[in-house]
Design an enzyme around this catalytic site. Sequence first.
Site, PDB file in Angstrom:
ATOM      1  N   ARG A   2       0.848  -1.191   0.000  1.00 17.04           N
ATOM      2  CA  ARG A   2       0.000   0.000   0.000  1.00 17.04           C
ATOM      3  C   ARG A   2       0.880   1.236   0.000  1.00 17.04           C
ATOM      4  O   ARG A   2       1.842   1.311   0.756  1.00 17.04           O
ATOM      5  CB  ARG A   2      -0.831   0.061   1.295  1.00 17.04           C
ATOM      6  CG  ARG A   2      -1.935  -0.880   1.353  1.00 17.04           C
ATOM      7  CD  ARG A   2      -3.027  -0.501   2.310  1.00 17.04           C
ATOM      8  NE  ARG A   2      -2.732   0.211   3.527  1.00 17.04           N
ATOM      9  CZ  ARG A   2      -3.657   0.576   4.404  1.00 17.04           C
ATOM     10  NH1 ARG A   2      -4.924   0.310   4.168  1.00 17.04           N
ATOM     11  NH2 ARG A   2      -3.350   1.203   5.501  1.00 17.04           N
ATOM     12  N   ASP A  30       0.354  -2.021  12.432  1.00 15.31           N
ATOM     13  CA  ASP A  30       0.943  -2.572  11.205  1.00 15.31           C
ATOM     14  C   ASP A  30       1.417  -3.995  11.482  1.00 15.31           C
ATOM     15  O   ASP A  30       2.426  -4.197  12.173  1.00 15.31           O
ATOM     16  CB  ASP A  30       2.106  -1.677  10.755  1.00 15.31           C
ATOM     17  CG  ASP A  30       2.624  -2.079   9.383  1.00 15.31           C
ATOM     18  OD1 ASP A  30       2.890  -3.291   9.168  1.00 15.31           O
ATOM     19  OD2 ASP A  30       2.774  -1.200   8.524  1.00 15.31           O
ATOM     20  N   THR A  75      -1.421   7.427  -0.228  1.00 16.77           N
ATOM     21  CA  THR A  75      -2.758   7.268  -0.830  1.00 16.77           C
ATOM     22  C   THR A  75      -3.489   6.017  -0.338  1.00 16.77           C
ATOM     23  O   THR A  75      -4.688   5.888  -0.551  1.00 16.77           O
ATOM     24  CB  THR A  75      -2.633   7.156  -2.358  1.00 16.77           C
ATOM     25  OG1 THR A  75      -1.907   5.945  -2.653  1.00 16.77           O
ATOM     26  CG2 THR A  75      -1.884   8.337  -2.952  1.00 16.77           C
TER      27      THR A  75
HETATM   28  C1  PRP Z   1      -0.936  -4.460   4.622  1.00 13.49           C
HETATM   29  C2  PRP Z   1      -1.645  -5.776   4.796  1.00 13.49           C
HETATM   30  C3  PRP Z   1      -2.460  -5.912   3.548  1.00 13.49           C
HETATM   31  C4  PRP Z   1      -2.846  -4.477   3.278  1.00 13.49           C
HETATM   32  C5  PRP Z   1      -4.239  -4.249   3.760  1.00 13.49           C
HETATM   33  O1  PRP Z   1       0.161  -4.592   3.825  1.00 13.49           O
HETATM   34  O2  PRP Z   1      -0.798  -6.873   5.000  1.00 13.49           O
HETATM   35  O3  PRP Z   1      -1.736  -6.445   2.467  1.00 13.49           O
HETATM   36  O4  PRP Z   1      -1.937  -3.648   4.025  1.00 13.49           O
HETATM   37  O5  PRP Z   1      -4.684  -2.991   3.393  1.00 13.49           O
HETATM   38  P1  PRP Z   1      -5.776  -2.772   2.260  1.00 13.49           P
HETATM   39  O6  PRP Z   1      -6.849  -3.788   2.520  1.00 13.49           O
HETATM   40  O7  PRP Z   1      -6.231  -1.371   2.502  1.00 13.49           O
HETATM   41  O8  PRP Z   1      -5.127  -2.941   0.936  1.00 13.49           O
HETATM   42  P2  PRP Z   1       1.162  -3.381   3.493  1.00 13.49           P
HETATM   43  O9  PRP Z   1       0.895  -2.856   2.118  1.00 13.49           O
HETATM   44  O10 PRP Z   1       1.134  -2.373   4.612  1.00 13.49           O
HETATM   45  O11 PRP Z   1       2.544  -4.086   3.416  1.00 13.49           O
HETATM   46  P3  PRP Z   1       3.283  -5.077   4.436  1.00 13.49           P
HETATM   47  O12 PRP Z   1       2.694  -6.421   4.202  1.00 13.49           O
HETATM   48  O13 PRP Z   1       4.699  -4.979   4.001  1.00 13.49           O
HETATM   49  O14 PRP Z   1       3.066  -4.566   5.828  1.00 13.49           O
HETATM   50  N1  URA Z   2      -2.140  -2.953   7.197  1.00 14.12           N
HETATM   51  C1  URA Z   2      -1.911  -3.282   8.490  1.00 14.12           C
HETATM   52  O1  URA Z   2      -0.919  -3.945   8.800  1.00 14.12           O
HETATM   53  N2  URA Z   2      -2.782  -2.855   9.398  1.00 14.12           N
HETATM   54  C2  URA Z   2      -3.889  -2.143   9.107  1.00 14.12           C
HETATM   55  O2  URA Z   2      -4.658  -1.786  10.023  1.00 14.12           O
HETATM   56  C3  URA Z   2      -4.116  -1.803   7.762  1.00 14.12           C
HETATM   57  C4  URA Z   2      -3.224  -2.237   6.814  1.00 14.12           C
END
Ligand code: PRP
Ligand code: URA
Length: 230
Positions: A125, A223, A129
């Site tokens: 993500r 997170d 944004t």
């Molecule tokens: C987090 C999580 C999902 C996503 C969820 O990953 O593991 O993949 O955000 O958010 P969304 O439903 O709004 O798309 P992130 O992109 O933060 O990366 P990470 O796995 O490296 O923490």
């Molecule tokens: N990704 C995370 O790890 N936590 C949240 O709450 C949303 C996205």
Amino acid sequence: MSITTTCIPASKTNVNKVELPSNALVLPPTSQLQALLTIIRDEKTQRGDFVFTSDRIIRLLVEEGLNHLPVVPRTVRTPVGIDYDGVAFQGRICGVSIMRAGEAMEAGLRDCCRSVRIGKILIQRDEETCQPKLFYAKLPDDISERYCLLLDPMLATGGSCIKAIEVLLSHGVQEDKIIFLNLIASPEGINNVCLKFPKLRMITAWVDEGLDGHSYIIPGLGDFGDRYFL
Ligand code: PRP
Ligand code: URA
């Protein structure tokens, strides 16, 4: 032939009591599960306990996910010379993790399915944004012939999950052969994913209240990737 599951419709456990699609299922909200979720939600929980406790919930999710795979009759002869009319899984499976956080769920899947193939999709993500960006996908060559357990612990807006499902579909995976396993989901994310892909099944451990201004799940756990890996 399919095996009965212990899951319940997500709508029944949703704190806001909003209508949720019927292809979203939730683990039974036992006191054990609530105690485990309380540990990982606690900002004071250190990484060792966070990892240990998340892994326990992940194991529950994987076990439940396997209940949703079809089985066929299979008769075996026991050592006392009697036939036992049992079942065997019908199709082959693979896991697909949405990196990075989804990789935390791979070990739980391997614990249950020893030589399971695992594909990876790197989606991040954008921090400003909150839109998902696809960087990389490496999937088993024969993924279109397999049931696919899609792994990501957090479902917030649903954008990352939707992008990952589009990748799977573009590789020939049938929508009704995708089972999405998830620890914590927002109602918004559930609606976005499950209404767009009505034949997919999703199993989550808990449905939370919603999203904050930064599209983080509330109450959530912060997170997941940072807390599990960093
Ligand atoms: C987090 C999580 C999902 C996503 C969820 O990953 O593991 O993949 O955000 O958010 P969304 O439903 O709004 O798309 P992130 O992109 O933060 O990366 P990470 O796995 O490296 O923490
Ligand atoms: N990704 C995370 O790890 N936590 C949240 O709450 C949303 C996205």
